[in-house]
Design an enzyme around this catalytic site. Structure first.
Site, PDB file in Angstrom:
ATOM      1  N   ASN A 149       0.812  -1.233   0.000  1.00  0.00           N
ATOM      2  CA  ASN A 149       0.000   0.000   0.000  1.00  0.00           C
ATOM      3  C   ASN A 149       0.841   1.277   0.000  1.00  0.00           C
ATOM      4  O   ASN A 149       0.480   2.254  -0.630  1.00  0.00           O
ATOM      5  CB  ASN A 149      -0.991  -0.019   1.171  1.00  0.00           C
ATOM      6  CG  ASN A 149      -0.312  -0.168   2.512  1.00  0.00           C
ATOM      7  OD1 ASN A 149       0.733  -0.800   2.618  1.00  0.00           O
ATOM      8  ND2 ASN A 149      -0.885   0.406   3.526  1.00  0.00           N
ATOM      9  N   GLY A 225       1.688  -5.759   7.307  1.00  0.00           N
ATOM     10  CA  GLY A 225       0.814  -6.415   6.332  1.00  0.00           C
ATOM     11  C   GLY A 225      -0.482  -6.834   6.989  1.00  0.00           C
ATOM     12  O   GLY A 225      -0.860  -6.297   8.035  1.00  0.00           O
ATOM     13  N   THR A 229      -1.643 -12.826   7.815  1.00  0.00           N
ATOM     14  CA  THR A 229      -0.226 -13.111   7.540  1.00  0.00           C
ATOM     15  C   THR A 229       0.607 -12.925   8.801  1.00  0.00           C
ATOM     16  O   THR A 229       1.509 -13.715   9.095  1.00  0.00           O
ATOM     17  CB  THR A 229       0.305 -12.186   6.421  1.00  0.00           C
ATOM     18  OG1 THR A 229      -0.619 -12.182   5.351  1.00  0.00           O
ATOM     19  CG2 THR A 229       1.656 -12.640   5.924  1.00  0.00           C
ATOM     20  N   GLU A 247       3.133  -4.990  12.464  1.00  0.00           N
ATOM     21  CA  GLU A 247       2.233  -3.843  12.270  1.00  0.00           C
ATOM     22  C   GLU A 247       1.157  -4.334  11.314  1.00  0.00           C
ATOM     23  O   GLU A 247       1.406  -4.518  10.129  1.00  0.00           O
ATOM     24  CB  GLU A 247       3.019  -2.654  11.725  1.00  0.00           C
ATOM     25  CG  GLU A 247       2.371  -1.324  12.032  1.00  0.00           C
ATOM     26  CD  GLU A 247       1.288  -0.975  11.034  1.00  0.00           C
ATOM     27  OE1 GLU A 247       0.090  -1.195  11.350  1.00  0.00           O
ATOM     28  OE2 GLU A 247       1.618  -0.505   9.952  1.00  0.00           O
ATOM     29  N   CYS A 281      -3.207   1.656   6.351  1.00  0.00           N
ATOM     30  CA  CYS A 281      -3.658   1.009   7.587  1.00  0.00           C
ATOM     31  C   CYS A 281      -4.240   2.027   8.568  1.00  0.00           C
ATOM     32  O   CYS A 281      -5.026   1.668   9.441  1.00  0.00           O
ATOM     33  CB  CYS A 281      -2.521   0.232   8.227  1.00  0.00           C
ATOM     34  SG  CYS A 281      -1.048   1.215   8.478  1.00  0.00           S
ATOM     35  N   GLU A 460       6.981   0.812  16.202  1.00  0.00           N
ATOM     36  CA  GLU A 460       8.016   1.336  15.329  1.00  0.00           C
ATOM     37  C   GLU A 460       8.189   2.816  15.636  1.00  0.00           C
ATOM     38  O   GLU A 460       7.495   3.362  16.484  1.00  0.00           O
ATOM     39  CB  GLU A 460       7.592   1.142  13.866  1.00  0.00           C
ATOM     40  CG  GLU A 460       7.341  -0.313  13.510  1.00  0.00           C
ATOM     41  CD  GLU A 460       7.045  -0.525  12.028  1.00  0.00           C
ATOM     42  OE1 GLU A 460       6.161   0.174  11.501  1.00  0.00           O
ATOM     43  OE2 GLU A 460       7.701  -1.375  11.421  1.00  0.00           O
TER      44      GLU A 460
HETATM   45  O1  TXE Z   1      -0.992  -8.740   2.421  1.00  0.00           O
HETATM   46  P1  TXE Z   1       0.006  -9.709   3.067  1.00  0.00           P
HETATM   47  P2  TXE Z   1      -2.050  -9.006   1.279  1.00  0.00           P
HETATM   48  C1  TXE Z   1      -4.381  -6.114   4.791  1.00  0.00           C
HETATM   49  C2  TXE Z   1      -5.518  -5.706   3.903  1.00  0.00           C
HETATM   50  C3  TXE Z   1      -5.388  -6.636   2.773  1.00  0.00           C
HETATM   51  C4  TXE Z   1      -4.959  -7.895   3.487  1.00  0.00           C
HETATM   52  C5  TXE Z   1      -4.234  -8.885   2.653  1.00  0.00           C
HETATM   53  O2  TXE Z   1      -6.746  -5.905   4.557  1.00  0.00           O
HETATM   54  O3  TXE Z   1      -6.577  -6.812   2.080  1.00  0.00           O
HETATM   55  O4  TXE Z   1      -4.100  -7.438   4.475  1.00  0.00           O
HETATM   56  O5  TXE Z   1      -3.272  -8.227   1.877  1.00  0.00           O
HETATM   57  C6  TXE Z   1       4.374 -11.067   2.615  1.00  0.00           C
HETATM   58  N1  TXE Z   1       5.576 -15.258   5.303  1.00  0.00           N
HETATM   59  N2  TXE Z   1      -3.201  -5.323   4.626  1.00  0.00           N
HETATM   60  O6  TXE Z   1      -2.403 -10.447   1.151  1.00  0.00           O
HETATM   61  O7  TXE Z   1      -0.149 -11.073   2.522  1.00  0.00           O
HETATM   62  C7  TXE Z   1       3.894 -10.554   1.274  1.00  0.00           C
HETATM   63  O8  TXE Z   1       4.652 -11.105   0.236  1.00  0.00           O
HETATM   64  C8  TXE Z   1       6.263 -14.126   5.124  1.00  0.00           C
HETATM   65  C9  TXE Z   1      -3.000  -4.352   5.639  1.00  0.00           C
HETATM   66  O9  TXE Z   1      -1.534  -8.373   0.075  1.00  0.00           O
HETATM   67  O10 TXE Z   1      -0.043  -9.518   4.506  1.00  0.00           O
HETATM   68  C10 TXE Z   1       4.093  -9.062   1.442  1.00  0.00           C
HETATM   69  O11 TXE Z   1       5.456  -8.726   1.238  1.00  0.00           O
HETATM   70  N3  TXE Z   1       5.827 -13.104   4.370  1.00  0.00           N
HETATM   71  C11 TXE Z   1      -1.756  -3.687   5.553  1.00  0.00           C
HETATM   72  C12 TXE Z   1       3.708  -8.840   2.902  1.00  0.00           C
HETATM   73  O12 TXE Z   1       3.843 -10.107   3.524  1.00  0.00           O
HETATM   74  C13 TXE Z   1       4.622 -13.231   3.803  1.00  0.00           C
HETATM   75  C14 TXE Z   1      -0.967  -3.659   4.361  1.00  0.00           C
HETATM   76  C15 TXE Z   1       2.290  -8.323   3.122  1.00  0.00           C
HETATM   77  O13 TXE Z   1       1.390  -9.167   2.461  1.00  0.00           O
HETATM   78  C16 TXE Z   1       3.841 -14.380   3.979  1.00  0.00           C
HETATM   79  C17 TXE Z   1      -1.257  -4.726   3.440  1.00  0.00           C
HETATM   80  C18 TXE Z   1       4.369 -15.434   4.765  1.00  0.00           C
HETATM   81  N4  TXE Z   1       3.691 -16.574   4.984  1.00  0.00           N
HETATM   82  C19 TXE Z   1      -2.362  -5.497   3.594  1.00  0.00           C
HETATM   83  N5  TXE Z   1       2.680 -14.220   3.294  1.00  0.00           N
HETATM   84  C20 TXE Z   1      -1.431  -2.685   6.583  1.00  0.00           C
HETATM   85  N6  TXE Z   1      -1.991  -2.800   7.762  1.00  0.00           N
HETATM   86  O14 TXE Z   1      -0.659  -1.785   6.354  1.00  0.00           O
HETATM   87  C21 TXE Z   1       2.731 -12.995   2.730  1.00  0.00           C
HETATM   88  N7  TXE Z   1       3.903 -12.381   3.021  1.00  0.00           N
END
Ligand code: TXE
Length: 480
Positions: A149, A225, A229, A247, A281, A460
């Protein structure tokens, strides 16, 4: 264009030789390819980082700080190129990339290059008996995993304090938005960052990301993220006793009291709802308005939401661009359908937009406001992470606090009132890591940043980040 990993100071293809498609969300077309890295690439990155650690960690603070400043200067000088890359990669409005993402990436490096020169530790003196002092030593090799994002903004928010504290880093940007991380590797080479100090491995979360989390010689994981996850990462990292900073998501409430400054509250609510297509977020996605001004506020919010311009993110006049991916667009659309099924009314927006021309296949959605949902409805409980908010009336202060705290998340909240006593009273009771009173996203990088409940663990920002990326060792000296 084929992006490369950055390992041991050089740009290299993935061990597997396999690449993944990188899609421009505003056109729906593939425009570059990213390394599909796996545990082999992570292993090489860890070895390079371990090799670089003794020299980097023992380098004088002044010298380390200078290297990080050079990176900040280069980001600043390449603002236009980086902003363009960020917008093409993520679909966000170019004005957001120019004024938020890239300036902040630069500021992250500059801030921590300065902060490390001011970072101290405790000492306790027991008169006539002993003195205790605490050493703050870097951890070694640490992992930084960031989302799509705010790609370069959040990537550097982790990397800069990790490096400033003397660690060497293995980092992975989101596979959806790898471009500015790739450009950062070129910047690091230009800035003279010693080989192996920062290693960037591209690829999928479940493969490259998982390999970083599982690696036994990576001492800490800083992750931003989704909550799901974050939980998976904790399950792997916690039994290995890694330091963890998570976070995660938010479902942030905006509490708008009848005595607020109406104009400021409404103008900021528009921003906090729809900035970056609601994909921050910290966005306020649940708007609670006190009954005496509810209808006036709602109607004005609808008017201003309808006036927002969604379109080609490369054109400066657009407020909103495309959502980050087809999958994410479908997820957000799914919540709009769910809102109707849950008894809500979509007051405006929520339409897939065909912008035409080369953007005909882009992932555009008009910003939406939903009314009439109970606080228990899934659309009021789950993170939608798109240009979608809910609006709900409340009567009393106590009710507002109950509604605000009535989710599993606890990242940020805003309180709008001219009554200073009420503002502080409410702030004290909100279950959130961050409370903004009469403002939103007014950031001071020295402050602790993070959430409670399902929004994560750890903080952070400022010295909190430097503490996370160091291990405290207490030394007790008895007076002779
Ligand atoms: O994020 P992911 P996604 C929320 C938002 C979104 C949902 C899913 O609601 O719709 O999360 O988004 C890495 N081990 N936010 O699926 O999967 C991945 O490659 C290690 C909120 O796109 O959480 C990426 O680099 N790493 C948010 C990172 O994690 C892993 C921002 C984030 O991806 C992994 C984004 C694993 N098993 C999404 N699986 C915020 N709060 O700022 C994935 N990744």
């Amino acid at each position: 264009m084929f992006l490369k990993n950055f390992i041991d100071g050089v740009l290299v293809p993935p061990y597997s030789g396999v690449h993944l498609d990188n899609v421009n969300p505003a056109t729906g077309k593939i425009y570059s390819y990213i390394p599909d890295s796996d545990e082999h690439d992570v292993q090489l990155a860890v070895e390079a980082a371990e090799k670089a650690f003794p020299t980097w960690s023992k380098m004088s603070i002044d010298e380390r700080s200078r290297v990080l400043m050079r990176i900040a200067d280069l980001i600043e000088s390449k603002l236009e190129e980086l902003a363009l890359a960020e917008t093409i990669d993520s679909g966000k409005a170019i004005s957001t990339s120019r004024t938020v993402d890239i300036p902040r990436a630069q500021a992250n490096f500059r801030f921590f290059a300065n902060a490390i020169t001011q970072f101290g530790s405790e000492s306790y003196h027991a008169a006539g008996e002993a003195i205790n002092y605490t050493l703050r030593q870097p951890l070694g090799v640490v992992g930084c995993i960031s989302p799509w994002n705010l790609p370069l903004y959040l990537f550097t928010w982790k990397i800069a304090p990790a490096l400033a504290a003397g660690n060497c880093v293995v980092a992975k940007p989101s596979e959806l938005t790898p471009m500015t991380a790739f450009l950062l590797s070129q910047i690091c080479i230009e800035a003279g960052l010693p080989a192996g100090v920062l290693n960037i491995v591209h690829g999928l979360g479940g493969k490259a990301g998982q390999a970083i989390v599982e690696h036994s010689r990576i001492k800490a994981i800083s992750f931003t993220g989704g909550t799901v996850t974050g939980r998976k990462i904790a399950q792997v990292a916690a039994p290995m006793f890694k330091k963890l900073s998570l976070e995660l998501g938010g479902k942030n409430p905006n509490l708008i009291f009848a005595d607020c400054n109406f104009e400021e509250a409404i103008a900021t609510t528009i921003r906090s709802s729809f900035a970056n297509n609601g994909q921050i977020c910290l966005c306020g996605s649940r708007v609670y308005v006190q009954v005496p001004i509810y209808e006036r506020f709602r109607d004005e919010l609808i008017k201003r939401t309808n006036a927002l311009k969604t379109g080609n993110p490369l054109e400066e006049q657009h407020d909103l661009g495309a959502l980050v991916s087809k999958g994410h667009l479908e997820k957000v659309q799914g919540y709009l359908e769910l809102a109707k099924a849950e008894g809500g009314t979509i007051l405006c927006g929520g339409e897939r937009l065909n912008i035409g021309g080369e953007n005909a296949e882009g992932y555009f959605l008009s910003p939406a406001i939903i009314e009439g949902l109970s606080n228990e409805a899934r659309c009021n409980q789950e993170e939608i992470f798109g240009p979608v908010i809910t609006i709900t009336p409340f009567d009393t202060e106590a009710e507002a606090i109950e509604l605000a705290n009535g989710t599993g998340y606890g990242l940020a909240s805003t309180v709008w009132t001219q009554d200073i006593s009420r503002a502080n009273r409410v702030a004290e009771q909100l279950q959130a890591g961050i409370v903004w009173i009469n403002c939103w996203m007014l950031r001071d990088l020295r402050t602790p940043f993070g959430g409670v409940k399902n929004s994560g663990v750890g903080r952070e920002g400022g010295f909190e980040a430097l503490r996370f990326f160091t291990e405290a060792k207490n030394v007790c000296v008895k007076y002779g």
